[in-house]
Design a protein around this motif. Structure first.
Motif, PDB file in Angstrom:
ATOM      1  N   HIS A  59      -3.428   5.651  -2.376  1.00  0.00           N
ATOM      2  CA  HIS A  59      -4.353   6.788  -2.399  1.00  0.00           C
ATOM      3  C   HIS A  59      -3.543   8.061  -2.507  1.00  0.00           C
ATOM      4  O   HIS A  59      -2.391   8.117  -2.076  1.00  0.00           O
ATOM      5  N   TYR A 104       0.842  -1.203   0.000  1.00  0.00           N
ATOM      6  CA  TYR A 104       0.000   0.000   0.000  1.00  0.00           C
ATOM      7  C   TYR A 104       0.871   1.244   0.000  1.00  0.00           C
ATOM      8  O   TYR A 104       1.979   1.238   0.531  1.00  0.00           O
ATOM      9  N   GLY A 124       0.502   5.806   0.194  1.00  0.00           N
ATOM     10  CA  GLY A 124      -0.324   7.015   0.307  1.00  0.00           C
ATOM     11  C   GLY A 124       0.524   8.230  -0.039  1.00  0.00           C
ATOM     12  O   GLY A 124       1.665   8.341   0.401  1.00  0.00           O
ATOM     13  N   SER A 168     -15.059   4.091 -11.425  1.00  0.00           N
ATOM     14  CA  SER A 168     -13.661   3.718 -11.546  1.00  0.00           C
ATOM     15  C   SER A 168     -13.291   3.624 -13.027  1.00  0.00           C
ATOM     16  O   SER A 168     -14.095   3.190 -13.842  1.00  0.00           O
ATOM     17  N   VAL A 227      -9.117  13.686  -4.488  1.00  0.00           N
ATOM     18  CA  VAL A 227      -8.686  12.505  -3.735  1.00  0.00           C
ATOM     19  C   VAL A 227      -8.935  11.307  -4.640  1.00  0.00           C
ATOM     20  O   VAL A 227      -9.986  11.220  -5.275  1.00  0.00           O
ATOM     21  N   VAL A 267      -8.036   6.927  -5.507  1.00  0.00           N
ATOM     22  CA  VAL A 267      -7.496   5.604  -5.176  1.00  0.00           C
ATOM     23  C   VAL A 267      -6.998   4.993  -6.480  1.00  0.00           C
ATOM     24  O   VAL A 267      -7.664   5.084  -7.512  1.00  0.00           O
TER      25      VAL A 267
END
Ligand code: NDP
Length: 327
Positions: A224, A147, A149, A323, A212, A214
């Protein structure tokens, strides 16, 4: 060194790129193209640039110019770059490379055909912090990365509040400005393409001040991003989490060589030793070498095409509420 022509009497040229060009031994700026003669003349005088013109052709006809740096507003990049490439000039173009994928593809194809170097000014790859994060990940310091960010939370300085906040036709909004950089930085750190994006923009869309999103990378990493133009004290940072450790980097999506990188694993938390260097100078070093036949630019035209594809997918997603696959 290289003899440069500048297309655009811009803030980025004034604040960073002219110095970066001149940091390369033997390189200097020979000519400036501005749409406004008086402003161009003032700009050139303050930097000792010997020639000013309002016509791109004047620059392109000058056989002594090796390379062109394009930092006009975004809607002009493609046509100016293609004209320069056709004139046999190497081109370092600002991001976003273009405002459509077809334009960016034409830029890349034309550069390949004419056998000149096309670079995209994704300067963040030149930051020692980002390079050290990339090396930590590649060396397995956090195990398998899972992951990430990215926080790109800034307030636009007042001198940059024109077209960026007002003009969709010039490519205003945080997507073209910041999402493009985030996309490139993630691609660079992980060496994997971004394949899917789900984005939400604020009420100012399509000249959004906040977005914002993803993202999913081809290698399975989920990320993200938070990008803003309207928050004064947020700062920038990247966090990456893997099976055996995490990296926390602060103040690393910047123009200055600053920021810290921290690694956390079973042994505890420690600050990574980063040897900072000039970010734009590094980009110019790589471009100059590539134009002389050694290596490739820090970010190539293909890299600019890929980050634009993510940016456009994010914009489409913000509009559609769905998406989007990255083309
Ligand atoms: P600016 O708004 O400063 O300059 C863009 C164009 O606006 C210039 O080419 C100039 O036109 C015109 N312009 C500049 N000042 C004035 C003025 N006072 N009045 C009227 N027109 C003016 O843009 P930036 O330098 O912020 O950005 C330019 C490009 O660089 C963009 O594509 C942006 O995305 C990119 N960028 C990249 C960064 C990076 O780190 N890689 C950082 C910042 C920007 P003319 O040339 O005709 O004189």
């Amino acid at each position: 060194g290289l003899s440069w022509g500048l297309v655009g009497a811009s803030t980025i040229a004034r604040e960073f790129m002219i110095d970066a060009i001149r940091s390369q031994p033997g390189s200097d700026v020979a000519i400036l193209v501005s749409s406004d003669r008086e402003r161009g003349e003032r700009f050139a005088a303050s930097f000792g640039i010997p020639r000013v013109t309002t016509s791109l052709d004047d620059l392109l006809e000058d056989d002594l110019v090796d390379a062109v740096y394009i930092s006009t507003t975004n809607q002009h990049h493609a046509s100016q770059a293609i004209a320069a490439i056709r004139a046999g000039k190497h081109v370092l173009c600002e991001k976003p490379l273009a405002m459509s994928l077809s334009d960016a593809r034409s830029m890349v194809d034309t550069a390949n055909k004419e056998d000149v170097v096309l670079g995209t000014n994704h300067h963040l790859r030149g930051a020692a912090t980002i390079q050290s994060i990339r090396n930590l990940v590649a060396d397995g310091a956090i195990g398998t990365p899972l992951y990430a960010g990215v926080t790109h939370v800034c307030e636009l300085p007042s001198n940059l509040r024109g077209w960026r906040l007002e003009d969709p036709s010039a490519g205003g909004g945080v997507a073209f400005d910041l999402v493009a950089h985030d996309a490139d930085t993630l691609r660079y750190i992980f060496g994997s393409e971004i394949v899917e994006v789900m984005a939400i923009a604020d009420s100012h869309y399509p000249v959004e001040q906040g977005m914002v999103a993803v993202l999913k990378l081809k290698n399975g990493i989920l990320a993200h991003i938070i990008d803003t133009f309207n928050v004064p004290h947020g700062g920038t940072g990247i966090s990456i989490h893997g099976t055996r450790g995490s990296i926390h980097a602060t103040d690393v999506l910047t123009q200055q060589p600053v920021g810290t990188v921290t690694l956390v694993d079973d042994r505890g938390e420690h600050t990574v030793d980063v040897q900072h260097h000039g970010i734009y100078e590094y980009a110019l070093h790589r471009f100059t070498s590539a134009a002389r036949g050694y290596g490739i630019p820090l970010a190539t035209g293909e890299d600019g095409l890929a980050s634009l594809a993510v940016t456009l997918a994010a914009r489409t997603s913000a509009g559609s509420g769905r998406s989007e696959r990255v083309q």
